[in-house]
Design a protein around this motif. Structure first.
Motif, PDB file in Angstrom:
ATOM      1  N   PHE B 310       0.829  -1.220   0.000  1.00  0.00           N
ATOM      2  CA  PHE B 310       0.000   0.000   0.000  1.00  0.00           C
ATOM      3  C   PHE B 310       0.859   1.264   0.000  1.00  0.00           C
ATOM      4  O   PHE B 310       0.381   2.351  -0.326  1.00  0.00           O
ATOM      5  N   LEU B 390     -10.626  -1.583   3.423  1.00  0.00           N
ATOM      6  CA  LEU B 390     -10.037  -1.037   2.193  1.00  0.00           C
ATOM      7  C   LEU B 390     -10.722   0.273   1.817  1.00  0.00           C
ATOM      8  O   LEU B 390     -10.072   1.191   1.311  1.00  0.00           O
ATOM      9  N   HIS B 391     -12.017   0.363   2.073  1.00  0.00           N
ATOM     10  CA  HIS B 391     -12.738   1.590   1.726  1.00  0.00           C
ATOM     11  C   HIS B 391     -12.534   2.684   2.771  1.00  0.00           C
ATOM     12  O   HIS B 391     -12.357   3.845   2.428  1.00  0.00           O
ATOM     13  N   ILE B 392     -12.614   2.325   4.030  1.00  0.00           N
ATOM     14  CA  ILE B 392     -12.596   3.360   5.068  1.00  0.00           C
ATOM     15  C   ILE B 392     -11.172   3.881   5.287  1.00  0.00           C
ATOM     16  O   ILE B 392     -10.977   5.067   5.523  1.00  0.00           O
ATOM     17  N   LEU B 393     -10.185   3.010   5.198  1.00  0.00           N
ATOM     18  CA  LEU B 393      -8.811   3.499   5.332  1.00  0.00           C
ATOM     19  C   LEU B 393      -8.259   3.942   3.972  1.00  0.00           C
ATOM     20  O   LEU B 393      -7.541   4.937   3.881  1.00  0.00           O
ATOM     21  N   GLY B 394      -8.612   3.223   2.946  1.00  0.00           N
ATOM     22  CA  GLY B 394      -8.116   3.573   1.615  1.00  0.00           C
ATOM     23  C   GLY B 394      -6.627   3.257   1.493  1.00  0.00           C
ATOM     24  O   GLY B 394      -5.929   3.084   2.497  1.00  0.00           O
ATOM     25  N   ARG B 395      -6.168   3.174   0.244  1.00  0.00           N
ATOM     26  CA  ARG B 395      -4.744   2.894   0.046  1.00  0.00           C
ATOM     27  C   ARG B 395      -3.884   3.928   0.757  1.00  0.00           C
ATOM     28  O   ARG B 395      -2.882   3.612   1.404  1.00  0.00           O
ATOM     29  N   ARG B 396      -4.319   5.185   0.678  1.00  0.00           N
ATOM     30  CA  ARG B 396      -3.483   6.240   1.260  1.00  0.00           C
ATOM     31  C   ARG B 396      -3.489   6.215   2.785  1.00  0.00           C
ATOM     32  O   ARG B 396      -2.507   6.560   3.421  1.00  0.00           O
ATOM     33  N   GLY B 397      -4.602   5.791   3.349  1.00  0.00           N
ATOM     34  CA  GLY B 397      -4.633   5.640   4.802  1.00  0.00           C
ATOM     35  C   GLY B 397      -3.692   4.521   5.241  1.00  0.00           C
ATOM     36  O   GLY B 397      -2.887   4.680   6.163  1.00  0.00           O
ATOM     37  N   LEU B 400      -0.089   5.628   5.150  1.00  0.00           N
ATOM     38  CA  LEU B 400       0.354   6.393   6.317  1.00  0.00           C
ATOM     39  C   LEU B 400       0.669   5.469   7.496  1.00  0.00           C
ATOM     40  O   LEU B 400       1.667   5.657   8.199  1.00  0.00           O
ATOM     41  N   LEU B 401      -0.199   4.482   7.704  1.00  0.00           N
ATOM     42  CA  LEU B 401       0.004   3.575   8.844  1.00  0.00           C
ATOM     43  C   LEU B 401       1.267   2.736   8.669  1.00  0.00           C
ATOM     44  O   LEU B 401       2.052   2.554   9.600  1.00  0.00           O
TER      45      LEU B 401
END
Lengths: 540, 540
Positions: B310, B390-397, B400-401
């Protein structure tokens, strides 16, 4: 759709702050808590949507780039997913083994995720490890009824296991036969055993052409998957054609002897306690004798029927199960636990050592980590659901539920028997039965010439398929269908409706409505109308 | 304890009525909803209770006869189970791969049980089936990045599978190698293939003495379990000693050639993307070359490290993973999904047909039932958790993690490096690292005579074990321990602390406190004090 912020601050909120009480997610939660049946009837909106239409909502293979707000995502879950899921709680969903569940599981599910333990090892599960061992012990006791000393010695012993918790009956069957295989082809003199040397070397060492597993042809498909995975091969799954739905001990003995006389070794006989398709129970006690005579493992697949042991009234239907070397039971079937709770139980607590394994950072020698003898690695704490159900329902509570299911099946069988336009194709043993629509004009079908029988059955098969589909699509109720051999039709396989009466909320009125609905659908069916008027009209 | 009524009326209430809002269960639920971290700190009361003491609460192997009231049972769960479970949410629980989870999973868990779908077949899962296929497609895309046409063709194809959802990495690894094995030993002329004929017959047909699987000795223990289950045998698990923690491609090639020249066939090379013990990543691209040269399957075990894909910043650490025939990823690790979400992804969507199976009442030919190619049978809808994440965090979320975890690991490594009394034993690649306490007086240990090194390492090993246990028992924080070979100590295996920095709530301050706590414990340890004063005092 508005996109959420991409920042660690936003993510921390997602990890640490509950949703606002007005949010969609909070509303879903309250609705589920207050009235699950109402939640489901309101949101599971069965339309005649084809699978292809549903797929359109799930057609992108790109990972969403930006985060979505939780509440917006929750809306989309309701519309795309929940709306087109299956209402397994409904008392008229009687086609499969999934049913309404006790209310407390909703909260326990939340607690389970809140605790998020990993039962592979004590360091990530602590009290869950003894809890799982105790739960397996209770189930072992239900089957094998050993004395107090036995359970004192083995329940929490690091070197023993009374069973293995797993995600379901398939893994339970694989686990049991994996142990049986490694036990049969164990270390011996200079041979290090099949676990180390592999199957081909083991056959060479022991001089076996092949090893095989036997069951009736009503054995669950997981059995052939098991012999595939374990390297035994599906051709060595000896399935005995059983038009009575039960494995005949004499045939089993004969076949087993013949198999062994050709240079093979029979690894195991599988007795079924509640076939998936008709709920029949094999003659377990006699099969235990056969296994003894053939000197092979005896496994009982009681994934469905195991819970019958809670009932003093019907326990004897499974007589002989206590002689099995291993037994599979699914708590997510007749124990009313959410999906994902299978168990394999082992008569001899030492047997699991045939598959024991270690690792440096966990499962060290002498540890009580459950992962040392399970097929799966990391696992969640589903055992808590089983443990709680055993306490909250109690043996006597389960007994009432089991008795009710079986007795409802007999009542339904009677309703079908007295109905001129239906034919009961298998009597219930437990809470499953099969039947079909068959016009009154054909009530003497079994006495007709063989070729007529075949011809008419083919047409009735098409009818059954069509009615079953239409009823499912209408969405009010659901029965499944399968194909089974019927003795009186010369062992010919026919297509039948299959029902599983395990939902405690299902009443006789529901069942009567289901029959009526099927009859109404049939009345608009050409085959039905032709056969009703002139059963042999289309016979060439 | 008061016993609940044994009646069907009481049971119906358990199935249909929520608990009163004053009940213990309702309180548990609200507390979890409002503040999970507070719930856990209040109820997970870590005492220095030994496992044996906990076992006393789980010592009966009798199924409770009479039902218990839900609220009384809930009290008992809090006292016996929750109090002695592990607070995996805590930012100082950094010893294993279980971490805090996003809040929304609590509600989703409840929804999942409320819906209680069974994903083995469409009839009991409907929209969950396309959802699971889409989720697998997204993960496939993350790894293999095929074009739109590819996913259009295969995402929902009844004859193909982009992957297999399962309970965890172990089943994912078994599934991948099961497919590889059946693919290698497939039908050929008159030979029906290993799935049917079994392994021994397949070896005879193909003329192989044995088939083998290769990985570094840092491969997860599930790999040897896999070769055991699949009948290949643990002796044919070619583990390459790897003091660099990474599989050397030259050695792999050499060993593979030698193995094949002795009449064997190498089934697969396993590349590891994030070893369980130190988080190292094998040189995947070069191993793909070796697999190509040896003409064998290439599987990547990315159970831990897969989520690194990710991150645009760190994705390249896994370069070459897109050449793997199959990849395992656990969503319940770095994707922050609750326990029970493993996936095997297949580069070629046709490959899963090597294990395809059918049954009469489900999984019929041409159906899209997911159960036709999975190892497990009945399964719950965990895919929803992955889909929602996958939707709530998203690739960009996720990016970051992942970045935060890796960077925190590097910061912690630096803290250890500059500390005179600690020794960093492996540099982080992803978010794992290992270290140990080592008095400043021993900072030149590597330069000492070999026998001194061994002697001192043995004493340091005892120290590490003792400090790790005391810290765990004190209950404030948890690091795990393992044994790894260290090049500079002549490849000798030493015992080290192991930390996994995946909890987004863990800060540098937590880490600094953990080091301080370890030092304090050591200061009361005889070995530590002796070695600090005179490192060679006890050397004979």
């Amino acid at each position: 759709m508005a996109k959420a912020e991409v920042s660690l601050e936003h993510l921390f909120r997602v990890f640490t702050k509950p949703e606002h009480s007005d949010s969609t997610l909070a509303k879903i939660e309250r609705h589920l808590s207050d009235n699950i049946s109402d939640f489901l009837s309101q949101h599971v909106v069965t339309k005649k949507t084809s699978l292809e239409e549903i797929e359109k909502d799930f057609s992108s293979a790109s990972v969403p780039d930006s985060p979505e707000f939780v509440s917006e995502h929750a809306e989309s879950l309701l519309n795309k997913l929940v709306a087109h899921s299956v209402n397994t709680y409904s008392p008229t969903f009687i086609g499969h083994m999934t049913s309404a569940l006790p209310y407390f599981h909703l909260t326990l599910a939340k607690l389970l995720v809140g605790l998020n333990q990993n039962l592979v090892k004590i360091e990530t599960s602590k009290a869950f490890t003894p809890l799982e061992r105790q739960t397996l012990g209770m189930m072992h006791n239900l089957i094998y009824q050993q004395d107090d000393k036995f359970y004192e010695d083995y329940l929490h012993s690091a070197d023993h296991a009374l069973g293995s918790f797993c995600s379901g009956g398939t893994v339970a069957n694989i686990t049991a036969l994996w142990i049986a295989r490694n036990q049969l082809l164990g270390a011996d003199g200079k041979f290090p055993g099949v676990a180390k040397a592999g199957l081909a070397a083991a056959y060479r060492h022991y001089g076996y052409e092949n090893i095989g597993v036997m069951s009736s042809n009503r054995g669950h498909y997981s059995l052939s998957k098991t012999v595939d995975v374990l390297g035994i091969g599906r051709d060595n799954m000896l399935t005995v054609q059983s038009p009575t739905q039960k494995l005949d001990p004499q045939q089993a003995l004969k076949l087993g002897k013949a198999y062994q006389e050709s240079g093979n070794k029979l690894l195991a006989i599988i007795g079924i306690a509640g076939t998936t398709e008709t709920g029949h129970v094999d003659p377990l006690d006699e099969l235990a004798d056969v296994a003894k005579e053939l000197n092979c493992w005896f496994h009982v697949d009681a994934a469905w029927g195991g819970a019958t042991l809670f009932s003093e009234r019907y326990r004897s239907k499974l007589a002989g199960i206590e002689r099995a070397d291993s037994v599979s039971i699914d708590a997510h079937k007749q124990m009313y636990v959410p999906m994902g709770a299978g168990m394999a139980l082992f008569k001899d607590p030492k047997h699991s050592n045939a598959v024991r394994h270690h690792a440096q950072y966990v499962l060290r020698e002498g540890s009580k980590d459950l992962g040392a003898t399970t097929l799966e690695g990391s696992r969640n704490g589903m055992a808590m659901m089983v443990y709680s159900s055993l306490h909250i329902l109690g043996r006597r509570g389960y007994e009432l539920l089991i008795n009710k299911s079986i007795e409802l099946a007999f009542e339904f069988a009677e309703m079908i028997n007295v109905h001129p336009e239906f034919e009961l194709t298998t009597q219930p043993t437990l809470s499953l039965l099969t039947y079909r629509l068959r016009p009154f004009s054909l009530s003497q079908l079994a006495g007709m010439p063989a070729s007529d029988i075949t011809n008419i059955n083919n047409r009735l098969n098409s009818l059954t398929v069509s009615v079953q589909k239409q009823q499912r699509e209408a969405g009010k109720s659901f029965v499944s269908r399968t194909r089974i051999e019927i003795e009186k039709y010369n062992g010919e396989a026919i297509t039948v409706f299959r029902v599983v009466l395990a939902n405690p909320l299902t009443t006789k009125e529901h069942l009567s409505d289901i029959l009526q609905e099927q009859l109404t659908i049939a009345n608009n069916n050409r085959i039905w109308n032709e056969l009703s008027v002139n059963p042999t009209s289309k016979i060439a």
